[in-house]
Structures are given as structure tokens and as C-alpha cells.
Design an enzyme around this catalytic site. Structure first.
Site, PDB file in Angstrom:
ATOM      1  CB  SER A   1      -0.958  -0.036   1.198  1.00  0.00           C
ATOM      2  OG  SER A   1      -1.993   0.912   1.053  1.00  0.00           O
TER       3      SER A   1
ATOM      4  CD  GLU B   1      -5.060  -4.559  -3.875  1.00  0.00           C
ATOM      5  OE1 GLU B   1      -5.115  -4.237  -2.661  1.00  0.00           O
ATOM      6  OE2 GLU B   1      -4.044  -5.015  -4.414  1.00  0.00           O
TER       7      GLU B   1
ATOM      8  CG  HIS C   1      -5.475  -2.719   0.359  1.00  0.00           C
ATOM      9  ND1 HIS C   1      -4.639  -2.562  -0.719  1.00  0.00           N
ATOM     10  CD2 HIS C   1      -5.026  -1.860   1.322  1.00  0.00           C
ATOM     11  CE1 HIS C   1      -3.731  -1.641  -0.436  1.00  0.00           C
ATOM     12  NE2 HIS C   1      -3.942  -1.205   0.797  1.00  0.00           N
TER      13      HIS C   1
END
Length: 499
Positions: A206, A334, A424
Site C-alpha cells: 500500500s 483490493e 487489500h
């Protein structure tokens, strides 16, 4: 403290390593050596707030690296890895090292590959001490030295105060400069911990992956690492300098301060509250910031600066970072991590318009005839924010370097009735082989632990860190080979054209 805890503390096995920075005491834990909270720069406090990281003198006495250092100042987030409050302090520039036990032996030859992990959290939350980032299995299974770092976040790391004077010239990229300072520390000191400074892989997820993409494109970081693993993030997450200045203008108004004196006198808590107010002002649906003309959030690194003259993707397309091998990829779903509620046709249209993806949506509906509106929204936003940027970064690199590999993580979480799917951050404990760490069971959900997927993914990461190849064909424009990690099978797919 109980009698049992006192006995445990008294019997802790410690080890002291002498490095160029001085002597550092660590401890044995889970069959490896752990050195915690090692400062790599001066504390960015008082008159060093909002300024570039400053070199730290060697320790005059042995440093006790038995406890993790505090995280950077932050408000509690809503993610699976940062939802709880954390111990934080402005004096946060520290790193942690996990290394095989034999590294402390004077006869050890070292020369181990090194993994430097940059935590995620949207440049606002997170820390290197999160259990999911525990490097024990890399040290035990791959004979790898693992380093996790803290760096300045939010306004303290990225507010653009350049208009207030030359001493704040780097204020809009200080968090990135912290990461570079940590990598420089690794180059100078990691040999003492059994690592090879010529075998450094920098990785992150991320915002940690955004950081890796930025470092790839940054001339000042060249030579500090030799391989990169950006997970769910690429080279598109920096702010134009004009947008960064506009964010900071609003931030100063929310803080109620206009000059350097007020900024240096403000408490971290006041800065965090103003940062939150500024972020709420600019951020709208799907992360779109209509006022700034960008989908990048406030308080991200700024390009159009001395450190980053151009945006990272452009720099990479021009050959920056071409000497670095890259393994990158994304998760299939995600954006389920922060999407909530049912998506109406009206909401989907708003999201689509905000992303400028009207034509793309028509294609998604054609190629996914059975997808409902929720699935279309997730597919569209996942591709926009993560999958397509990863592909674009690799394709920008292909004229300069063929050492590029792509993956897609498809294993679906069973948590919350399966709503998260391959969401995610889900791949992190698989890559680290940390399915038994705190909180992971909640994230993966009920049922048999998918250790076979973790074994395969962790083995691929270990092989790439040690040997420079993860075990499947490199990505190129002809075949676009992509390794898919899933429950039933681990398959290699070839895509003739990007979708």
C-alpha cells in the site's frame, strides 16, 4: 510484573553486536536475533520538526535494542493492521532488525540478502513493529536479514511549508527522505548484523509500495537497494507541488497558525487534528479530490521538487531505477476493504465519473455480464487504484530492464461471510508466512488455515530476495506472464493484451 515475568526477564538471552554506529544489544526470540528501536537519524523534534533527517552520532555507550520504538504520530485508522491505537512519539525515526542467530558469531561470514520493509497506512498510520511484518520466517527459512522502519507520516512528514523559508525546503518530502536515511543506515551498518549491503531488497505494501515506487524514481535513492517488491502500489502516488501547496494552505488554516513559530510551538495532537480536518475537506468518494484535480490523497510526497523533479512514473519511463529488479502485483479485490454498503447505479455512475472511466465501465459490463453493481464497483476501483498502475510501471520499465515479474493474489478471505474476497493487505501474512500472528485469523476467516498458499508465496518471495527470480517467467509485452496465488491452484496466466 508477576514473579514468572520477572524470572523470564532475568533469563532473557541477549546478544551485543558492534557496528559502525556503535554497540547494539538485542535478544533472542523464536530462534532468531531481534534488535529493536534502533535510531537511524536524530529525533525530528523541536527545531528539527519539518526538516530533513539529520545524521546521528555513533553511540557512546551500548544501545539497548530490546524494545520497539514508538510509531510516528498518528490517529487510529480503520484498517485491519492499524485499527488499534498505538504508542507514538515525534521521536520516531527508528528501525528493527531480525537476523539469524549465527550472525552474532564472530566467525560468521555474513553476506546474507537483506529485506527492508516499509509499512503502509496511507502515509498517515502504521509502524514497522506490526506483527504481520515479523521477519522471523524469512530469517529461519531463507537465511535473510529483515529490517522494518518507521518514518514521518501525514503533515509532519509531507506538509509543504517551503514558502516559510529555506529551512523547510524539504518539508513536502521529509517522509521519503526518512526512508532514504534508513536505507543509508543499512548500507553503513547491516554487515555487522550478517547482511550484505550489495543485496538489499526494498519492499512494502500500500503506502509502503507507493514509497517503493517513489524510491525507484528518486535519483538520491539509486544504489541504496538492488531489488524491489511493491505490493499493491506502484508509481502514481505523489502530489503535484501545486496541489501539495494547496493542501498545506488549508492545513495551516485548520491549525490556526501561519508562521514557523506557531508551527514549531503546536503540539503533535493539534497537528494531527488539523491534518484530519484538512483530509476530510479534500477527500470525496472513491478517493477523488476534485479541488486538486488528482486522485492522490493529501499529505503524500510531492513531485516537482528537488528530490522528485517529475512524477515517479515519468522518471521510471525515462530509465530511473533501471538497474533494479522488480517483483510487483496486486490483489484481485483490493477495494472491498473500505467499500461498504450496496452500490446503486447512481453511486456507480458518480464513482465512474470521478475516475473519468465512463468508457471503461461500459467495457466492464460487457466483459462481466454476471457481475452485480457491487462487483463492478470493486473491479473498476481496484483496477484504477492498483492493478493497472502496477502494469503501467512494469511496462514503463521494459525498455530499460527485463527483470520484471508480476503476480496477482486471488485467495479469498472467508471473513465476514466472504465479503472481503481477495482484499487489500490480505497477502501480507502469506508473503511473510505469518498466518499465526495476531489478528490474521480474523482477516482470513473460519476454516482450515491456508498454509499451502503461504508456503508457496513465501517461498517465491524468499527465492526472489536471495536469487533475484521468484520462480516464474519474467513479464514482457508479448506474453505478460502473471503468477496467480489461489486456494486450489497456483497458476501462471498469459495475457495477450492488457485488460
Amino acid at each position: 510484573m508477576s514473579d514468572e515475568q520477572i524470572r523470564g526477564a532475568n533469563t532473557m538471552e541477549t546478544s551485543t553486536i558492534t557496528a559502525p554506529c556503535g554497540q547494539i544489544q538485542g535478544r533472542e526470540k523464536e530462534g532468531v536475533l531481534l534488535f529493536c528501536g534502533i535510531p537511524y537519524a536524530q529525533p525530528p523534534i523541536d527545531n528539527l520538526r519539518f526538516k530533513a533527517p539529520q545524521p546521528l552520532a555513533a553511540f557512546s555507550e551500548p544501545f539497548s535494542g530490546l524494545k520497539f520504538g514508538p510509531a510516528a504520530p498518528q490517529l487510529s485508522g480503520g484498517g485491519m493492521t492499524d485499527s488499534a491505537s498505538v504508542r507514538w512519539d515525534e521521536d520516531c525515526l527508528s528501525l528493527n532488525i531480525t537476523t539469524p542467530k549465527q550472525a552474532a558469531n564472530p566467525t560468521d561470514q555474513g553476506n546474507r540478502a537483506v529485506l527492508v520493509w516499509i509499512h503502509g497506512g496511507g502515509y498517515r498510520t502504521g509502524q514497522g513493529a506490526i506483527p504481520w511484518y515479523n521477519g522471523t520466517r524469512f530469517a529461519l527459512n531463507g537465511d535473510i536479514v529483515v529490517v522494518s522502519i518507521n518514518y514521518r507520516l501525514g503533515a509532519l512528514g509531507f506538509a509543504d511549508l517551503t514558502h516559510l523559508g529555506e529551512e523547510f525546503a524539504t518539508s513536502n518530502v521529509n517522509g521519503t527522505l526518512d526512508q532514504i536515511a534508513a536505507l543509508q543506515w543499512v548500507q553503513r551498518n547491516i554487515s555487522a548484523f550478517g547482511g550484505d549491503p550489495a543485496k538489499v531488497t526494498v519492499a512494502g505494501e500500500s503506502a509502503g509500495a507507493f514509497s517503493v515506487g517513489t524510491l525507484l524514481a528518486c535519483e538520491a535513492a539509486q544504489g541504496l537497494f538492488h531489488q524491489a517488491i511493491p505490493q499493491s502500489g506502484a508509481a502514481q502516488h505523489t502530489l503535484p507541488s501545486e496541489a501539495a501547496a494547496k493542501v498545506t494552505e488549508r492545513f495551516l488554516a485548520d491549525l490556526g497558525e501561519e508562521d514557523a513559530i506557531g508551527l514549531l510551538a503546536a503540539s503533535p495532537e493539534q497537528i494531527l487534528q488539523a491534518q484530519a480536518a484538512t483530509s476530510s475537506h479534500f477527500e470525496t468518494g472513491a478517493g477523488v479530490m476534485s479541488e486538486l484535480g488528482t486522485t492522490v490523497a493529501p499529505f503524500y510526497p510531492a513531485h516537482g521538487t528537488a528530490l522528485l523533479p517529475t512524477d515517479p512514473l515519468t522518471a521510471i519511463s525515462q530509465g530511473m531505477g533501471s538497474q533494479v529488479a522488480v517483483l510487483t502485483g496486486t490483489n484481485a479485490d483490493e477495494t472491498t476493504l473500505w467499500s461498504s454498503g450496496s452500490v446503486s447505479e447512481e453511486k456507480l455512475q458518480r464513482i465512474t465519473q470521478g475516475l473519468g472511466a465512463e468508457t471503461a465501465l461500459a467495457t466492464y459490463k460487457t466483459t462481466r455480464p454476471d457481475a452485480d453493481l457491487d462487483a463492478l464497483s470493486v473491479a473498476l476501483t481496484t483496477d484504477h487504484m492498483f492493478r493497472i498502475p502496477a502494469i503501467r510501471m512494469l511496462e514503463a520499465r521494459t525498455p530499460h530492464n527485463t527483470n520484471n515479474w508480476l503476480y496477482q493474489f486471488n485467495w479469498c478471505s472467508r471473513a465476514f461471510g466472504g465479503k472481503l474476497k481477495a482484499t487489500h493487505a490480505l497477502e501480507i501474512p502469506f508473503a511473510f508466512d505469518n498466518l499465526d500472528r495476531a489478528g490474521v485469523d480474523v482477516f482470513i476467516g473460519p476454516g482450515k488455515k491456508p498454509q499451502h498458499v503461504a508456503d508457496t508465496m513465501h517461498r517465491a518471495w524468499t527465492q526472489f530476495i536471495n536469487e533475484g527470480m521468484p520462480g516464474w517467467p519474467a513479464y514482457n509485452l508479448e506474453q505478460r506472464a502473471t503468477m496467480c496465488f489461489d486456494d486450489e491452484s497456483l497458476s501462471l496466466i498469459h495475457i495477450s493484451e492488457p485488460t
